[in-house]
Design a protein around this motif. Structure first.
Motif, short mmCIF file in Angstrom:
data_model
loop_
_atom_site.label_atom_id
_atom_site.label_comp_id
_atom_site.label_asym_id
_atom_site.label_seq_id
_atom_site.Cartn_x
_atom_site.Cartn_y
_atom_site.Cartn_z
N GLN A 193 23.35 -66.56 -8.90
CA GLN A 193 23.26 -68.04 -9.00
C GLN A 193 22.48 -68.43 -10.25
OE1 GLN A 193 21.60 -67.64 -5.48
NE2 GLN A 193 23.56 -67.79 -4.43
N GLY A 194 22.55 -69.73 -10.56
CA GLY A 194 21.75 -70.27 -11.66
C GLY A 194 22.07 -69.57 -12.97
N VAL A 195 21.04 -69.45 -13.80
CA VAL A 195 21.22 -68.75 -15.08
C VAL A 195 21.57 -67.30 -14.76
CG1 VAL A 195 20.04 -67.95 -17.17
CG2 VAL A 195 19.59 -70.26 -16.28
N ARG A 196 22.74 -66.87 -15.19
CA ARG A 196 23.22 -65.55 -14.81
C ARG A 196 22.39 -64.43 -15.42
NH1 ARG A 196 25.39 -68.16 -11.80
NH2 ARG A 196 27.53 -68.25 -11.01
N GLN A 197 22.25 -64.45 -16.75
CA GLN A 197 21.63 -63.33 -17.46
C GLN A 197 20.11 -63.38 -17.33
OE1 GLN A 197 23.83 -60.98 -18.89
NE2 GLN A 197 21.92 -59.83 -18.71
N ARG A 198 19.52 -62.28 -16.92
CA ARG A 198 18.05 -62.21 -16.72
C ARG A 198 17.49 -60.96 -17.38
NH1 ARG A 198 16.61 -65.21 -11.99
NH2 ARG A 198 18.24 -66.74 -11.62
N LEU A 199 16.15 -60.91 -17.49
CA LEU A 199 15.41 -59.68 -17.77
C LEU A 199 14.45 -59.50 -16.61
CD1 LEU A 199 14.44 -60.13 -21.54
CD2 LEU A 199 16.34 -58.80 -20.60
N THR A 200 14.24 -58.27 -16.15
CA THR A 200 13.34 -58.07 -15.01
C THR A 200 12.53 -56.79 -15.14
OG1 THR A 200 13.22 -58.03 -12.57
CG2 THR A 200 15.05 -56.79 -13.59
N LEU A 201 11.28 -56.85 -14.63
CA LEU A 201 10.53 -55.61 -14.44
C LEU A 201 11.28 -54.82 -13.38
CD1 LEU A 201 6.75 -56.69 -14.32
CD2 LEU A 201 8.10 -55.96 -16.30
N THR A 202 11.16 -53.50 -13.44
CA THR A 202 11.84 -52.66 -12.45
C THR A 202 10.86 -52.24 -11.35
OG1 THR A 202 11.27 -50.74 -13.78
CG2 THR A 202 13.45 -51.77 -14.16
N LEU A 203 11.39 -51.63 -10.28
CA LEU A 203 10.54 -51.26 -9.14
C LEU A 203 9.41 -50.29 -9.50
CD1 LEU A 203 13.34 -51.17 -6.47
CD2 LEU A 203 11.28 -52.61 -6.36
N PRO A 204 9.65 -49.32 -10.40
CA PRO A 204 8.52 -48.44 -10.75
C PRO A 204 7.30 -49.23 -11.23
CG PRO A 204 10.55 -47.51 -11.57
CD PRO A 204 10.89 -48.85 -11.03
N VAL A 205 7.52 -50.33 -11.95
CA VAL A 205 6.38 -51.12 -12.43
C VAL A 205 5.78 -51.93 -11.27
CG1 VAL A 205 5.59 -52.87 -14.07
CG2 VAL A 205 7.46 -51.33 -14.69
N LEU A 206 6.65 -52.58 -10.49
CA LEU A 206 6.14 -53.40 -9.37
C LEU A 206 5.31 -52.53 -8.42
CD1 LEU A 206 9.22 -55.66 -8.42
CD2 LEU A 206 7.52 -55.97 -10.25
N ASN A 207 5.79 -51.30 -8.16
CA ASN A 207 5.13 -50.46 -7.16
C ASN A 207 3.92 -49.70 -7.68
OD1 ASN A 207 6.61 -51.29 -4.94
ND2 ASN A 207 8.28 -49.84 -5.38
N GLN A 208 3.60 -49.88 -8.96
CA GLN A 208 2.37 -49.32 -9.51
C GLN A 208 1.22 -50.34 -9.50
OE1 GLN A 208 1.12 -46.36 -10.56
NE2 GLN A 208 2.96 -45.66 -9.50
N ALA A 209 1.54 -51.59 -9.16
CA ALA A 209 0.51 -52.64 -9.29
C ALA A 209 -0.66 -52.40 -8.33
CB ALA A 209 1.14 -54.00 -8.99
N ARG A 210 -1.83 -52.86 -8.73
CA ARG A 210 -3.00 -52.75 -7.85
C ARG A 210 -2.86 -53.74 -6.69
NH1 ARG A 210 -5.50 -51.95 -12.98
NH2 ARG A 210 -6.06 -49.75 -13.18
N THR A 211 -2.32 -54.93 -6.97
CA THR A 211 -2.03 -55.89 -5.89
C THR A 211 -0.72 -56.60 -6.20
OG1 THR A 211 -4.39 -56.33 -5.47
CG2 THR A 211 -2.81 -57.93 -4.61
N VAL A 212 0.18 -56.60 -5.19
CA VAL A 212 1.40 -57.40 -5.28
C VAL A 212 1.22 -58.57 -4.32
CG1 VAL A 212 3.88 -57.49 -4.78
CG2 VAL A 212 2.89 -55.47 -5.89
N LEU A 213 1.42 -59.78 -4.84
CA LEU A 213 1.19 -60.98 -4.04
C LEU A 213 2.49 -61.79 -3.97
CD1 LEU A 213 -0.61 -63.05 -2.63
CD2 LEU A 213 -1.50 -63.73 -4.87
N PHE A 214 3.12 -61.80 -2.77
CA PHE A 214 4.32 -62.60 -2.55
C PHE A 214 3.88 -63.98 -2.07
CE2 PHE A 214 8.30 -60.20 -2.73
CZ PHE A 214 7.90 -58.86 -2.69
N LEU A 215 4.45 -65.02 -2.69
CA LEU A 215 4.23 -66.39 -2.22
C LEU A 215 5.58 -66.92 -1.79
CD1 LEU A 215 1.89 -67.93 -4.98
CD2 LEU A 215 1.29 -66.57 -2.97
N VAL A 216 5.70 -67.31 -0.49
CA VAL A 216 7.00 -67.76 0.03
C VAL A 216 6.83 -69.02 0.86
CG1 VAL A 216 9.12 -67.06 1.20
CG2 VAL A 216 7.64 -65.31 0.19
#
Ligand code: 6PG
Length: 264
Positions: free
Chosen positions: A182-205
Motif C-alpha cells: 500500500q501507499g508509497v510502494r518503494q521503500r528502504l528498510t533495516l533488516t531483522l539482523p539489525v532489529l534483533n541486535q538492538a538493546r531495546t526494541v519499542l513497539f508503539l501501537v
C-alpha cells in the motif's frame, strides 16, 4: 550451544493515545539517559507512519523537552519511503517537522535513509555503509542500536518488512529495498539482523484497526511468522517492549482478563 531464548515481551496497555504517548516518552527519555550515562551517546532508529507523531509531540512538549540533553543522541531511521526528504510521505520529513526542528537537533546528528536515490539498491548499500562507519561495525558485526522504535501495520508488517517478502530471510545485509503493498510502494528498510541486535526494541501501537495484528503477533501461537513479520522481531539479548492503547490491545486475552494493567 542452546540458542539463547529471547526475553519475553513486556506489555504496557494504556487507556488512550495521550497516555500511550506519555508512557512512550517517559520510557524513551529514561532509555536515552541510561545510554548516554553508560556510553556517552544514544543511537536510535525512528519508525515511520503516523503513530510516532504522538511520541514526537510529547518529546517536543513542555513535559519532556528539557528532560534530556538531546546533544548525546544520534537519530537514524528504521525505514523510509523512496521519496524526497521533503515529501509529505517521507518518514524523515515527519520527524524533521515534529521532532528535530522543535528540539533544534543539529543536522550532524541526523542520519536519514537516502530514499530519493533513484536506484533503491544503491540507496540501501549507501545507508548500510553509513551504519557500518558510524557504528564501527564491519562484517560480520551488526550495528547495535540503543533504541529501535517500531510501529505495526494492520497486516502485521513492521518497518518495511512486509508479509511473505524475501527481506524476512535476509541474514547478512543491514539494509534492503522493499516493496509495500500500500501507499508509497518503494521503500528502504533495516533488516531483522539489525532489529534483533538492538538493546531495546519499542513497539508503539494505537487503535482498534491494529487489534487483530497485535493478537496474531503477541498471542496466536498458530500464526505464521512470515505472515505476521513483527513476530520475527525478538531481540537476541535486548529488551522488547510493546506499548499499546486499549483499542489496539482489545483482542488480547491478557487485556480481556485484566491481567496486564498499568499501575499509576
Ligand atoms: C512506515 C512505517 C510502518 C509503520 C506501520 C504503522 O514507514 O509506514 O515504518 O512500519 O510503522 O505501517 O503505521 P501507522 O503508525 O501509520 O499506523
Amino acid at each position: 550451544n542452546r540458542k539463547r531464548m529471547a526475553m519475553a515481551p513486556e506489555l504496557r496497555i494504556m487507556d488512550d493515545p495521550p497516555e500511550l504517548a506519555r508512557e512512550a516518552a517517559d520510557l524513551f527519555v529514561w532509555l536515552a539517559e541510561q545510554a548516554v550515562e553508560t556510553t556517552g551517546q544514544c543511537r536510535l532508529a525512528l519508525s515511520g507512519g503516523s503513530t510516532p507523531k504522538l511520541l514526537y509531540a510529547e518529546l517536543a512538549g513542555p513535559a519532556f523537552r528539557s528532560r534530556l540533553d538531546w546533544t548525546g543522541l544520534e537519530f537514524y531511521f528504521g525505514d523510509e519511503r523512496c521519496v524526497p526528504p521533503d515529501h509529505p510521505e517521507s518518514n524523515f520529513a515527519l520527524a524533521e517537522k515534529d521532532l528535530f526542528r522543535p528540539l533544534k537537533v543539529e543536522a550532524t546528528r541526523i542520519f536519514r535513509m537516502p530514499g530519493e536515490v533513484a536506484d533503491p539498491e544503491r540507496g540501501a548499500d549507501h545507508y548500510a555503509a553509513l551504519l557500518r562507519r558510524q557504528f564501527q561495525a564491519s562484517p560480520p558485526a551488526v550495528p547495535v542500536f540503543d533504541i529501535i522504535l517500531l510501529g505495526l501495520g494492520a497486516d502485521g508488517h513492521t518497518a518495511s518488512l512486509f508479509p511473505e517478502s524475501d527481506t524476512l530471510r535476509e541474514s547478512s545485509r543491514l539494509v534492503r529495498p522493499a516493496v509495500s503493498p500500500q501507499g508509497v510502494r518503494q521503500r528502504l528498510t533495516l533488516t531483522l539482523p539489525v532489529l534483533n541486535q538492538a538493546r531495546t526494541v519499542l513497539f508503539l501501537v494505537s487503535g482498534a484497526a491494529k487489534a487483530r495484528a497485535v493478537a496474531a503477533v503477541l498471542e496466536d501461537h498458530a500464526a505464521k511468522d512470515t505472515q505476521w513479520p513483527a513476530r520475527l522481531v525478538r531481540p537476541a539479548k535486548g529488551r522488547l517492549v510493546w506499548i499499546l492503547d486499549r483499542p489496539a490491545a482489545s483482542e488480547l486475552a491478557v487485556a480481556r482478563q485484566g491481567i496486564v494493567s498499568h499501575e499509576e
